[in-house]
Design an enzyme around this catalytic site. Structure first.
Site, mmCIF file in Angstrom:
data_model
loop_
_atom_site.group_PDB
_atom_site.id
_atom_site.type_symbol
_atom_site.label_atom_id
_atom_site.label_comp_id
_atom_site.label_asym_id
_atom_site.label_seq_id
_atom_site.Cartn_x
_atom_site.Cartn_y
_atom_site.Cartn_z
ATOM 1 N N ASP A 177 0.824 -1.209 0.000
ATOM 2 C CA ASP A 177 0.000 0.000 0.000
ATOM 3 C C ASP A 177 0.859 1.260 0.000
ATOM 4 O O ASP A 177 0.478 2.289 -0.561
ATOM 5 C CB ASP A 177 -0.916 -0.019 1.223
ATOM 6 C CG ASP A 177 -2.025 1.016 1.141
ATOM 7 O OD1 ASP A 177 -2.247 1.562 0.047
ATOM 8 O OD2 ASP A 177 -2.666 1.279 2.167
ATOM 9 N N CYS A 401 -4.348 5.498 -1.448
ATOM 10 C CA CYS A 401 -5.009 4.841 -2.578
ATOM 11 C C CYS A 401 -4.829 5.660 -3.858
ATOM 12 O O CYS A 401 -5.143 6.854 -3.879
ATOM 13 C CB CYS A 401 -6.492 4.652 -2.283
ATOM 14 S SG CYS A 401 -7.375 3.829 -3.628
ATOM 15 N N ASN A 410 -0.751 7.051 4.666
ATOM 16 C CA ASN A 410 -1.155 6.096 5.687
ATOM 17 C C ASN A 410 -0.570 6.547 7.015
ATOM 18 O O ASN A 410 0.429 7.271 7.062
ATOM 19 C CB ASN A 410 -0.611 4.703 5.353
ATOM 20 C CG ASN A 410 -1.379 4.031 4.240
ATOM 21 O OD1 ASN A 410 -2.553 3.733 4.387
ATOM 22 N ND2 ASN A 410 -0.715 3.790 3.118
#
Length: 468
Positions: A177, A401, A410
């Site tokens: 991610d 994202c 994050n």
């Protein structure tokens, strides 16, 4: 009158430290004893230049247990200080005891090899620091711990610590991610070294990569090569994201032993992110879950947009609960709740968790917060208070994202571990090694470390080194 006592106490101490060589080391200014906290005591700074960056972080970070060096203290007297909340002062000097002063002092001589125990109060927790002078002399057997004492969070207000688990599992998502929307392709060797460093820090789960079409996420086109390089690593689980059956089959062929699937609580986001409706995605994932069961491969579920969507706005908790229950029923052993655009606050997170926990047990849930609006740690804290014990995070705060505008960032793993250390919560993660891993990838990407805790601790080490 109390301030007069403080000034007199300061004066007496200065004289004692100046006139009595057995009470302080000559290389340390007297003023240093009055400006540092209990965690910034003189700790043999003569050794600092020869120490590695990681050793410095471990030795001087807030959660590290740091035994004194008997060489630095000259085999002489050890000073101990106990902070109190009273206005009285207890001291061997009767005249000094007459004055009002908010801490007490005592000294005693330690024989070489005698164990020394000190209680250090910091950020609402107490840690017992133990070490032997003989061991610290060689620096060969120093052990660092970020755990609180046996009383756990007893020194933290019950309003804060109530319901917080004693152990929290950290799921590191940085290699997947965190890197997936980097424009410049990160070399496979760098990704592999990052994963190795993260595993070495003690993280129990490190999401390694994603078997998704290179057309959608070109950064992760080397998924097979990454897995080939890290499959032999011990000490951590290395799940990979698989958006469909084709991706699952490729992951299993590459040696993946755990996979993850990704659904959304927002219809619009599901269409833009995985090109299908929520119901179509659930049907697709049931096929993956069935295949995984046949291969005895555990499946983790993700749900995005659990409090807000970049297209639809606020998302109803009931919608989140529905998707989570569907993933749980198809066999997901754990479901991570993602605030994809980082818009959540405790006020929106709590109702969402209440709805989800009404249909799925809390021990099957994880939280995954982005720090876009600076709310991630607050959201994690309220989640812990509600019984959640699994937290997703990304090294150095990397990622977000690629299909959610403004969702970068994050929550940093270093910041999460630092906060948990302060709460007396166990993670089994070495903060020093974690910070070194964050610095490694940040340097390669050519940007500052996104972790506030890492930046602050690195700055403090630099400041300490400059005093030498």
């Amino acid at each position: 009158m109390q301030w007069n006592g403080v000034r007199r106490a300061h004066s007496i101490w200065c004289k004692r430290l100046t006139n009595n060589t057995h009470l302080h080391h000559p290389s340390i200014p007297v003023s240093h004893f009055f400006t540092m906290s209990s965690l910034e005591e003189p700790l043999s700074f003569d050794k600092l230049p020869s120490m590695s960056t990681m050793d410095r972080i471990q030795r001087f970070s807030s959660g590290a247990c740091r035994p004194r060096d008997d060489v630095g203290m000259g085999h002489r007297w050890i000073e101990g200080r106990d902070c109190t909340t009273s206005n009285s002062c207890i001291d061997d000097d009767k005249s000094f005891a007459k004055e009002s002063f908010p801490w007490r002092r005592h000294t005693r001589k330690l024989s070489e090899g005698e164990h020394m125990f000190r209680n250090i109060s910091f950020a609402g927790r107490t840690s017992t620091v133990s070490g032997t002078l003989r061991e610290s002399k060689s620096f060969k057997e120093q052990k660092y711990s970020t755990f609180s004492n046996e009383n756990g969070t007893s020194h933290i207000s019950n309003k804060i610590s109530k319901g917080i688990p004693k152990f929290v599992k950290i799921v590191e998502v940085g290699p997947r991610d965190g890197l997936q929307n980097e424009k410049n392709i990160v070399p496979t060797s760098v990704k592999v070294e990052l994963i190795q460093r993260l595993v070495s820090s003690g993280l129990p789960v490190v999401e390694a990569t994603s078997f998704v079409s290179p057309k959608w996420v070109p950064q992760l086109a080397d998924a097979k090569d990454v897995m080939d390089a890290v499959n032999t690593l011990d000490g951590a689980r290395l799940p990979v994201l698989t958006p469909n059956l084709k991706g699952f089959q490729a992951a299993v062929s590459a040696g993946a032993k755990e996979v993850a699937i990704f659904a959304s609580a927002s219809e619009s986001f599901s269409l833009s992110n995985i090109n299908c409706t929520i119901e179509e995605s659930l049907l697709r994932y049931r096929v993956v879950a069935t295949a995984a069961k046949e291969h005895s491969v555990p499946v983790r579920g993700y749900v995005s947009c659990v409090v807000g969507c970049p297209v639809e706005g606020p998302v109803l908790p009931s919608k989140v609960a529905y998707v989570v229950k569907e993933l749980y029923d198809m066999g997901c052993f754990e479901i991570s709740l993602g605030d994809t655009i980082g818009i959540g606050t405790p006020g929106s997170v709590v109702p969402m968790l209440e709805a989800v926990m009404a249909v799925v047990p809390a021990d099957k849930l994880a939280v995954h917060f982005h720090d876009t609006y600076g709310q991630a740690l607050a959201n994690i804290l309220v989640s812990l208070q509600m019984g959640i014990s699994i937290v997703d995070s990304s090294i150095a705060g990397l990622g977000g994202c690629p299909y959610a505008k403004g969702a970068s960032g994050n929550v940093a793993t270093e910041d999460v571990v630092y906060m948990l250390n302060g709460l007396g919560v166990h993670t089994n993660v070495d903060l020093g090694k974690l910070i070194a891993a964050g610095d490694f990838i940040s340097k390669h990407l050519g940007r500052p470390n996104g972790s506030k805790a890492a930046v602050a601790l690195n700055r403090r080490i630099t400041a300490d080194a400059s005093k030498i």
